[in-house]
Design a protein around this motif. Structure first.
Motif, PDB file in Angstrom:
ATOM      1  N   GLY A  70      43.490  46.153  46.152  1.00  0.00           N
ATOM      2  CA  GLY A  70      43.402  47.601  46.060  1.00  0.00           C
ATOM      3  C   GLY A  70      43.545  48.079  44.624  1.00  0.00           C
ATOM      4  N   PRO A  71      43.573  49.382  44.429  1.00  0.00           N
ATOM      5  CA  PRO A  71      43.646  49.928  43.063  1.00  0.00           C
ATOM      6  C   PRO A  71      44.954  49.635  42.348  1.00  0.00           C
ATOM      7  N   ILE A  72      45.974  49.173  43.091  1.00  0.00           N
ATOM      8  CA  ILE A  72      47.236  48.864  42.422  1.00  0.00           C
ATOM      9  C   ILE A  72      47.082  47.674  41.472  1.00  0.00           C
ATOM     10  N   PHE A  73      46.015  46.890  41.664  1.00  0.00           N
ATOM     11  CA  PHE A  73      45.763  45.752  40.778  1.00  0.00           C
ATOM     12  C   PHE A  73      45.087  46.256  39.509  1.00  0.00           C
ATOM     13  N   SER A  74      45.871  46.935  38.700  1.00  0.00           N
ATOM     14  CA  SER A  74      45.426  47.478  37.420  1.00  0.00           C
ATOM     15  C   SER A  74      46.605  47.404  36.463  1.00  0.00           C
TER      16      SER A  74
END
Length: 335
Positions: free
Chosen positions: A116-120
């Motif tokens: 998901g977008p948390i992997f940033s």
């Protein structure tokens, strides 16, 4: 403006690294300030948070540039940034990722994890208090342990990793207040105020005419990781250490020497608050080109580090006592 090279891999003493980094950080501050006008204190506190390796909660009315600040900082620091708009129907998997059933060329099926977008490296959690507690809690493990667990498998997050969440203090209808356990994970609570007249005048000129200037990368993720390591190596004098301990312990009902503080607080900051204040003071010293923090750094950062980790009791709120005033009055005694 050219990109700043990361630190040289050759051994160097911390003083030389700090001197070189101070100039680079000033360039980064100035680059952000050219786009985010009238918020020098906010930019400083954001850089303190990132240099300390922490997360920040940005609190301010709509239109003050919270999203612009995060996006600009991410570009200037050279970080991969993603944004999540929090809403009541947002599910935890919308942030952390989910497993999907995939089929290969031979027809075999298997579950495949889609991040998901948390992997940033920098996650903008926009209006975090609009999501349900279940979704808010999905951030807790990531913010504290820098990994996500899905179906019993742990997935490490990219480094560096920072959550910058925004919150509107005015409109509270249909929102879910952040629990104390999650508030404690934010190193700083950064308050955005309305800009001064001159800054707002310049803002009107710059943003309603020709295309705006765009931020360019002046740093790299590896350079930021090394800067964060340097922050942790900066020495802290006994006077500054005692000031941190005196302040934090003096704001707990159980250990406060001041009767007014004891009678006003429902609970005070824990050891994690003292750790956050120690790191933040080191980072602020480095931003100022100094090799060690001073009690002045403790005073400057006391409210943004401690206020969201405390609560007044009903009697104090009814009497008009404020947390900012309580922290400020005690902080001024430690100088």
């Amino acid at each position: 403006m050219s990109q700043i090279d990361p630190f040289s891999p050759t051994p160097d003493d911390d003083a030389a690294q700090a001197d070189r980094l101070a100039g680079q950080l000033q360039q980064i501050h100035d680059a952000i300030a050219r786009i985010v006008l009238g918020q020098p204190r906010v930019i400083e506190q954001l850089l303190v948070t990132v240099l300390s390796g922490g997360h920040a909660l940005l609190v301010g009315a709509p239109g003050l540039g919270k999203t612009l600040l995060v996006n600009t900082a991410a570009r200037v620091l050279g970080l991969d940034a993603k944004r999540v708009q929090f809403t009541p129907d947002l599910m935890p998997s919308d942030i952390t990722g989910t497993e999907i059933l995939d089929q290969d060329e031979s027809g075999r099926r298997a579950f495949h994890f889609v991040p998901g977008p948390i992997f940033s490296q920098m996650l903008l959690a926009d209006e975090i208090n609009r999501a349900s507690p279940r979704t808010q809690s999905a951030l807790l493990q990531a913010m504290q342990e820098y990994r996500v667990t899905q179906s019993g498998v742990e997935y490490p997050l990219p480094r560096p990793f920072h959550v910058l969440a925004t919150q509107n203090p005015i409109e509270q209808e249909g929102t879910y207040p952040l629990p104390e356990a999650q508030l404690d994970r934010f190193m700083l609570r950064i308050l955005l105020d309305f800009p001064e007249r001159d800054a707002e005048r310049q803002m009107l000129i710059d943003t309603t005419g020709a295309p705006q200037a765009e931020a360019t990368a002046l740093f790299t993720p590896q350079a930021l990781i090394e800067a964060q390591a340097l922050v942790r190596r900066l020495p802290v004098g006994e006077k500054t250490l005692d000031a941190i301990l005196t302040l934090v312990r003096g704001l707990r009902p159980e250990t406060a020497a001041n009767k007014e503080v004891r009678d006003a607080l429902a609970y005070g900051p824990g050891p994690r608050a003292a750790q956050a204040l120690m790191l933040a003071c080191r980072a602020r010293a480095l931003l100022g080109g100094r090799l060690a923090p001073s009690p002045d750094d403790v005073i400057a950062l006391a409210e943004p580090v401690l206020a969201h980790r405390m609560a007044l009791n009903f009697s104090a709120r009814a009497s008009g006592i404020s947390l900012d005033g309580l922290i400020g009055s005690l902080a001024r005694t430690i100088a």
